[in-house]
Scaffold this motif. Structure first.
Motif, PDB file in Angstrom:
ATOM      1  N   SER A   1     -43.752 -59.250  32.486  1.00  0.00           N
ATOM      2  CA  SER A   1     -45.065 -58.611  32.653  1.00  0.00           C
ATOM      3  C   SER A   1     -45.494 -57.989  31.334  1.00  0.00           C
ATOM      4  O   SER A   1     -44.653 -57.629  30.512  1.00  0.00           O
TER       5      SER A   1
ATOM      6  N   ASP B   1     -50.637 -57.652  41.462  1.00  0.00           N
ATOM      7  CA  ASP B   1     -51.442 -57.065  40.390  1.00  0.00           C
ATOM      8  C   ASP B   1     -51.690 -55.603  40.727  1.00  0.00           C
ATOM      9  O   ASP B   1     -51.738 -55.225  41.904  1.00  0.00           O
TER      10      ASP B   1
ATOM     11  N   CYS C   1     -45.413 -55.830  37.455  1.00  0.00           N
ATOM     12  CA  CYS C   1     -46.743 -55.639  36.873  1.00  0.00           C
ATOM     13  C   CYS C   1     -46.783 -54.327  36.117  1.00  0.00           C
ATOM     14  O   CYS C   1     -46.039 -53.393  36.435  1.00  0.00           O
TER      15      CYS C   1
END
Length: 1587
Positions: free
Chosen positions: A66, A155, A111
């Motif tokens: 990420s 997300d 994320c």
């Protein structure tokens, strides 16, 4: 003898081909410098397209998955996978680490996102709860954490227009989070009828609470608040993987291979379809390819970056959008195994399971050709003339292509299993093809690849092969680890090894054979090295293994475990490695990360020039730390250091384990607790003086304080010694061995670190002896080194765990600033740079490391010193880059930055201590010499030898030997303070004379102790082979010492005090003159240790000698003959006592037997228990028998009582046990588990205790801690009300009569939690505080959550917001407003009604509502944010916080989720929530209290441990927490004038608490000073003024 050092040349990463598009998204951005940042494998890449250059960030040690870009677009945050994954925030310009965030997530970090200001970073973990964590990333500190969702989160984003709001999305959910206090509170997005509940893949936030999100079916969903407002259908053909917001609008990328641009209101602008580009990729992808799928988009100005699933990066210029420009490509998903290099050109060929073969130019760093095959490719080779490229396939066939135009020459399939290796012969005539069918086939190249031979010697698959230079031989390695040779081209196996002696190999890529023995670690038989390649010219070998390491070694490397240099970058296994044809580069390829790395080889001569380039910073050094050859070039280790590195300080039982052990033996007490137990004695003892200093395994632990006193440590005590008055004061806060001590720059505070399972560091004031702060929770086993920063604000500590963790603290707040694993080897010293407090050094066994702080982590680099030396001490010099360190060979190393400038010989043997002065240095070594140096170590100004001859007359003892090993040195007040290994503290005057101030025994256990029959003297004998006489009167000095041939374990004065008997460890004993310590007689009749020795009372006619071979010998002292032997004991003898008449002996053995023998013949007598008590014993030191039954603790299995002694007035029995406790009991101690007073000062076991002849002092010795402690006895009458430093006994007695019925009931209430019990009854209608908004999914299932907008008493809001209600056809009742609540919760709560506003209002609570009642209008107003019953309420009394109320509620688990118990701090007038504190009190919060300044809040839980927590409620930060008490606590309140002192009361206890830094210290209330007082159940507290 081959050279066993690592090679001097090295590799530098020059280029990485590829981009990680698979299983990742939103990982490609423009930086402020218009460079492109992305990641491949474990490397962060910053790519400058204009100059076609790459920079690399190498701070991770596993796959990066990420990436987030800071709003200023210079800093990048990347998160990795792994068991202990961490986040690095780094600068894309310098590619150096700025901060490391660790210790929260497990599995990986899915994320990341920065907030608008860039102050906070949010991360989402890959653990089962998908934990969401908000960081203050510069400080590496967690602000809030909460379970994210039960399923994957894809997300997360901050709402850039509202503070403290976030949105996350993932599998079938979208959640809107608000951050308040330390609580993250989610609300689920309501899909309603507008759209389908489905997986959301990406999102972007816009103004006015609008959020756009991309869904799996290609729609875009528009959210307002938490409700779905509308959908944009068919925005993409299938899933939308990426959404990027910029000034002009939004860009989205989908699986359909197109990128769409939208304006700020999400009206479409244009489409860019990458599948229809004129680059002809449709053809190149072949029929079986998935087609192009966009995983990441980034729109800046007129440029758009697009990253695809297949590792390509496109750049598109908006106004010329049908000409995308391909700027980076790599292999697609699938393992990458095949690698070959062109024999004459700088080209590399790779082939992968994605079925493509690609040719890369090593000079242009570009892909120059690509061709798709029918099958996955597993190996490749280029013919010697560079014309043909052979590819081995997974299905057992191989294909030959022309390199020039990639056309097929021939395709042969002779095997069914994969071809793993193929090679052309050096003469170009043959091709050898090795398959997984255990054979190698030989084909003739000119005969159009006709099979000409076959090698069938292997019984496992072929892994590697090499041809000889004359093409006559082939060697192979197979999967079973065999190395075979064949004659070519026939394929006949060569069994006669003689003919191979002269064979030269054209290449060496085999992993077996004498030349490459060294690539394997010494003791491992594992097949984790996948590939090697030798560079014959430079005599180096490069290897690739399963751990993602590329290693460089010398070739040939013959001995196992060779030294190497290692390079990280690939994350998982590296499948192949090859040198380029001209040895300029090394190419490595990664299996799972399917990336191609190109490393520049820097040979030795160039290395020298390259030193000026800043070394590429990595977390692991590029040098081999773990390589483990027995380095022949390192001198023998000094014996003292050898000894010290082996000490582990592990204990079977730590004092921290006691509460659990007691719990386990609860049943035992129940029975006994009912009986009336013996009260604790009225008198007490107080530590008066300690003989001892810990020098044998500690260094630099002796300092002058501000006032000229001397501070040091021994056993578990910090000692402040006043040399004018010869008195000591003690810091008794520790409960086990102190191992290190550091002094604050102002010389008023001291930090000490101890041994322990969770070991702590205490910072305390040398004047008041009060703890200022206690730091816990990070070091296991112990703390071995400490250092304050020059400004005194920070403290560095090093732990004894296997990784020797280094922690940097803000000690006043008790906060950990950073932590990092220090080194596998023991660390002896840590020092913070006095000029730059973010830098520090550590030194220890075979290493010296230079560290700097990066957020929550530290980044370390090894000092470059050629051969590795062990460093014993280090100091910073006169500028920030100068460091001086002392080695174990007596040299001083002078460092500048990380480079060794020169070494100076300073001592013979190790330099153990050094100290920096204003102008120069002072050092001390094993040679017993103190040396003063000038400030550059050019010349030695003066030396002082520590010798007996120069001892000044005022000394408090005698030097045992000349030139003792010096372990600590410090300067001040015109003197040099010296601590020696032998436990002496000396003061050296600058003019030469030396005064001995304090001394104790040397290393070895002290067991023997005897007090003189009529003088204030005592004798000790120890395993250090000395017998010593100590003066107990105020002069406190050692009067005499004598060396023995063996260590001793016991001693005894004769009744007239003239003779002293000493039992030795070899079974002999001596009688010496008590004044001169000269021998009178000695005997040697036994083989085992002499364990106790006693003169008979009166004339001292007989001497009883007990030995480890379980006999007691009785000698006649006058005739010095043995007159009797006591037999019949089954185990070795531990204690002996005579009766008053000198006729009877009482004996205890290790098997817990109690025997009686008659003197002098030693006949065994059986005496009934009732009679034993009537016997008048001359001394009592036994631990068995009915009269001392109560001294054994409940947990006697682990805590043996080792010694006891009865005072001469027969009132008080003192005992010592294995846990280091000294306890006082009232004698006789009948009945089990008597009450006592206990004292901690010794660290491990107390081996002996003795009262002096007049009971004025108690003398104790501690085994391993070598100390002799003198305690002053305070008889009953004398006690002024002092703070008692002993704790009352362990078991709460139950003899207090019953409780009041109310109290009993309340103690037993078990609060059920609404959130859990709701499901049992059908819920219809809507709770009053839900009417204004849609019930979320969670709430419909009855999971109720805290922190909602307060209900106003205004009219209901307009209907516009009420969208359709899913699941229930009834609309909610819209106008139900809470009007009036009858009732007040008084049945099980207390102190919960308060006045507000000078008595105008009152506030109270009932159910889950806080109520403010105005007394004049009798109007109620409500606070309804709680989701469950409120149990407690308090008001902030400080004028700065008017009307601030804290309420605590019931909850279930302490996992920080929405149903956890929480405390809400709110304003009583506006009902605004000021902070929500989610807590770990499982069960609920039963008491809350604000501190005097109103800034701190104290809470007590209903959990089984009744945890006490202190909060900074405004920040939502937990300051400290500690187990409160085993039984229910009813109330805890701060003292009205204090922020650090509070009191808790509850069932049968009162505790007085102090907050020190981050630690809570508590003392039980002591009632014993009032006659016959009993501890009762306390229900309330009030504080009074002191008269």
């Amino acid at each position: 003898m081959a050279d066993r050092t690592a090679p001097n040349c090295h590799l530098r990463l020059e280029w990485v081909y590829g981009y990680r598009g698979h299983q990742c998204r939103n990982n490609l951005y423009y930086t402020a410098a218009k460079e492109i940042v992305y990641f491949v494998a474990g490397v962060g890449v910053v790519y400058n397209t204009r100059e076609h250059k790459q920079k690399f960030y190498l701070g991770h040690n596993d796959d990066i998955i990420s990436l987030a870009l800071h709003p200023e677009r210079v800093l990048v945050a990347t998160g990795q996978v792994g068991k202990e994954p961490y986040i690095c925030v780094w600068d894309s310009y310098t590619v150096q680490t700025v901060s490391i965030l660790k210790d929260v997530h497990t599995h990986g970090i899915a994320c990341l996102a920065f907030d608008l200001e860039g102050q906070c970073l949010v991360s989402v973990g890959l653990d089962s709860k998908n934990t969401i964590c908000v960081w203050d990333w510069r400080r590496g500190k967690v602000l809030a954490a909460a379970p994210g969702h039960t399923d994957r989160i894809f997300d997360i984003s901050w709402d850039l227009y509202q503070p403290n709001k976030l949105v996350s999305c993932g599998v079938k959910h979208i959640k809107f989070w608000s951050l308040c206090g330390n609580a993250l509170t989610p609300k689920r997005g309501v899909f309603g009828k507008t759209g389908d509940l489905q997986t959301i893949l990406c999102l972007a936030c816009a103004k006015d609470e609008v959020t756009y999100s991309g869904a799996l079916n290609g729609d875009i969903y528009l959210w307002k608040g938490i409700n779905l407002m509308r959908t944009i259908q068919g925005a993409h053909g299938s899933g939308i993987f990426s959404m990027n917001a910029c000034e002009e609008g939004f860009a989205t990328g989908g699986r359909d291979g197109s990128v769409r641009l939208w304006d700020l209101n999400f009206k479409p602008i244009t489409v860019i379809d990458l599948r229809e580009t004129d680059q002809g990729y449709k053809v190149a992808r072949g029929e079986n390819s998935r087609g192009l799928s966009v995983r990441s988009v980034c729109w800046r100005g007129d440029h758009i970056l697009v990253g695809t699933q297949d590792s390509e990066i496109f750049e598109v210029v908006v106004h010329d959008r049908n000409k995308p420009f391909l700027i980076m490509q790599g292999h697609c998903e699938g393992e990458l195994w095949a690698l070959a290099v062109h024999p004459t050109k700088p080209l590399a060929m790779t082939g992968s399971d994605d079925r493509s073969v690609r040719i890369w130019s090593l000079i242009d760093h570009a892909l120059i050709a690509r061709c798709n095959m029918e099958e996955p490719i597993r190996c490749a080779a280029v013919s010697t003339d560079g014309i043909h490229l052979a590819l081995g396939m997974k299905d057992g066939s191989f294909t030959v292509l022309r390199v020039r135009d990639m056309t097929e020459v021939v395709h042969v399939k002779d095997r069914k299993e994969a071809i793993h290796e193929l090679k052309y012969s050096p003469d170009g005539a043959h091709l050898a093809v090795g398959s997984n069918e255990n054979t190698v086939d030989i084909y003739g190249v000119v005969q159009r690849y006709k099979k000409v031979g076959e090698c069938i010697g292997s019984n496992s698959f072929i892994t590697h092969m090499d041809w000889s230079t004359d093409s006559k031989y082939l060697q192979t390695n197979d999967g079973s680890g065999r190395r075979l040779f064949y004659r070519m081209p026939s394929g006949k196996e060569v069994t006669n090894r003689e003919e191979l002696k002269l064979v030269q190999w054209a290449s060496w890529t085999c992993v077996l054979g004498p030349e490459v023995n060294g690539i394997w670690p010494k003791y491992s038989d594992i097949n984790d090295i996948n590939s090697v390649d030798a560079n014959f010219n430079n005599q180096v070998l490069v290897t690739a293994d399963d751990y993602g390491l590329v290693k460089l070694m010398r070739y040939p490397c013959i001995r196992k475990g060779a030294k190497f240099k290692k390079y990280l970058g690939h994350s998982a296994h590296i499948t192949n490695v090859r040198w380029s044809h001209d040895y300029q580069w090394v190419i490595t390829i990664g299996g799972a990360d399917h990336s191609v790395f190109q490393w520049k080889f820097i040979p030795e001569r160039k290395s020298k020039e390259a030193l000026h380039i800043a070394p590429q910073e990595t977390l692991a050094d590029s040098n081999s730390e773990e390589s483990d050859s027995d380095q022949s070039d390192v001198p023998e280790m000094d014996s003292e250091i050898e000894q010290e590195t082996q000490l582990t300080y592990r204990r079977q039982v730590y004092k921290e384990d006691l509460p659990q052990l007691k719990e386990q033996s609860k049943e035992k007490h129940r029975a006994t607790a009912m009986k009336k137990r013996e009260r604790a004695p009225g008198n007490g003892i107080k530590l008066h003086f300690i003989h001892g200093y810990r020098g044998y395994d500690c260094r630099s632990n002796l300092f002058y304080t501000q006032t000229g006193e001397i501070v040091y440590h021994v056993a578990a005590v910090g000692v402040v010694y006043n040399r004018q008055q010869n008195t000591q004061r003690f810091y008794m806060g520790h409960d086990d061995d102190i191992l290190c001590l550091a002094i604050h720059p102002l010389k008023d505070y001291v930090a000490t670190g101890q041994v322990g399972r969770d070991s702590s560091v205490h910072i305390w004031d040398t004047e008041t002896l009060k703890p200022m702060s206690v730091l816990k929770g990070f070091h296991q086993l112990g703390v071995c080194a400490l250092d304050f920063s020059a400004d005194g604000k920070r403290l560095a500590s090093v732990g004894l765990d296997d990784n020797h963790t280094i922690v940097l603290w803000d000690w006043k707040k008790g906060e950990k600033l950073s932590a990092m694993r220090g080194s596998k080897d023991k660390i002896f010293v840590v020092k913070i740079n006095p000029y730059l407090p973010d830098k520090l050094i550590t030194a220890g066994v075979k290493h010296m490391k230079f560290w700097h702080k990066a957020g929550g982590g530290l980044i370390g680099r090894k000092g470059n010193m050629g051969k590795t030396e062990t460093m014993m001490c280090a100091v910073y010099g006169w500028s920030e880059e100068m460091v001086f360190s002392g080695t174990c060979t007596g040299d001083i190393c002078i460092w500048r930055d990380m480079f060794l400038m020169k070494t100076v010989k300073a001592h013979d043997g190790p330099v153990f201590s050094m100290h920096a002065l204003e102008k120069g240095f002072v050092t001390g070594g094993k040679d017993g010499i103190v040396a003063l140096w000038d400030d550059t170590f050019e010349r030695c100004l003066k030396t002082y030898a520590i010798k007996r001859a120069v001892l000044a007359p005022g000394s408090k003892g005698l030097l045992l030997e000349d030139n003792p090993s010096i372990r600590a040195i410090s300067l001040g007040h015109g003197h040099i303070l010296v601590g020696t290994k032998n436990g002496e503290i000396l003061e050296v005057d600058k003019s030469g004379p030396i005064t001995l101030l304090v001394q104790g025994h040397m290393e070895g256990e002290v067991w023997g102790l005897a007090t003189h029959p009529h003088l204030p003297l005592c004798a000790t004998v120890s395993d250090d082979k000395t017998l010593r006489i100590w003066d107990l009167s105020p002069s406190h000095c050692m009067l005499a010492v004598r060396k023995l041939r063996k260590g001793g374990r016991c001693c005894c004065f004769s009744p007239d005090g003239k003779a002293l008997a000493v039992g030795l460890n070899d079974g002999s004993f001596l009688i010496v003159n008590a004044d001169t310590l000269e021998d009178l007689v000695s005997f040697h009749h036994r083989k085992d240790i002499i364990s106790d020795i006693r003169f008979s009372p009166g004339a001292g006619k007989y001497l009883a000698v007990a030995s480890g071979d379980s006999f007691v010998d009785i000698y006649n002292v006058m005739s010095s003959k043995r007159v009797g032997v006591c037999k019949g004991c089954l185990s070795y003898i531990t204690h002996l006592d005579w009766d008053k008449r000198g006729k009877l002996l009482q004996v205890n053995t290790a098997a817990k037997e109690q025997f009686f023998f008659e003197a002098p013949r030693g006949k065994r007598q059986t005496i009934p228990a009732s009679e034993v008590e009537k016997i008048d014993w001359s001394t009592w030191t036994c631990v068995l028998g009915p009269s001392v039954e109560g001294v054994w603790p409940v947990i006697s299995e682990v805590a043996e009582v080792t010694a006891s002694c009865l005072s001469n007035n027969k009132r008080v029995l003192a005992t010592g046990d294995d846990l280091g406790y000294i306890k006082l009991f009232r004698y006789p101690v009948k009945g089990k588990y008597a009450k006592f007073k206990r004292y901690v000062a010794h660290s491990t076991h107390v081996t002996n205790v003795r009262w002096t002849h007049d009971d004025s002092l108690l003398v104790t010795v501690g085994g391993g801690d070598t100390c002799l402690m003198i305690w002053a006895h305070e008889p009953e009458g004398l006690r002024e009300f002092k703070l008692c430093d002993s704790e009352e006994s362990d078991i709460e007695s139950e003899d207090d009569g019953g409780y009041d019925s109310d109290v009993t009931r309340e103690n037993e209430i078990n609060y059920t939690i609404k959130a859990l019990s709701t499901n049992m009854r059908p819920m219809t209608g809507v709770k009053p505080h839900l009417q204004m908004k849609e019930p979320s999914i969670d709430e419909r299932q009855g999971v109720v959550r805290g922190s909602r907008p307060p209900v106003s008493r205004a009219l209901p809001q307009p209907e516009k917001l009420q969208t359709n209600n899913v699941g229930k056809k009834k609309r909610p009742i819209e106008d139900l407003v809470l009007e009036l609540v009858f009732g007040y919760r008084g049945n099980d709560c207390r102190n919960n009604v308060h006045y507000l506003n000078e008595g105008a209002d009152i506030i109270y609570h009932t159910a889950s509502v806080g109520i403010v009642l105005n007394l004049t209008t009798s109007c109620q107003s409500f606070y309804v944010e709680h989701s469950d019953d409120i149990l407690c309420l308090t008001i902030n009394q400080h004028p700065k916080f008017p009307n601030v109320v804290a309420t605590g509620q019931v909850g279930d688990t302490g996992d920080m989720s929405a149903t956890s118990p929480s405390i809400h701090v709110w304003d009583a007038m506006t009902k605004q929530t000021l902070s929500v504190l989610r807590c770990f009190h499982s069960g609920g919060v039963c008491s809350v209290s604000f501190s005097a300044t109103g800034r701190l809040l104290l809470s007590v839980g209903l959990d089984p441990e009744h945890t006490v927590i202190i909060w900074k409620w405004q920040e939502g930060a937990k300051v400290a927490s500690r187990v409160g008490h085993t039984q229910r606590i009813f109330v805890a309140e701060f003292r009205p004038d204090s922020d650090t002192h509070f009191v808790s009361v509850g069932i049968k206890h009162v505790r007085f608490w102090t907050l020190a830094g981050r630690a809570l210290l508590s003392k039980k209330g002591v009632l014993s000073s009032i006659e016959d007082a009993r501890m009762q159940t306390m229900l309330s507290i009030a504080f009074g003024a002191v008269p």
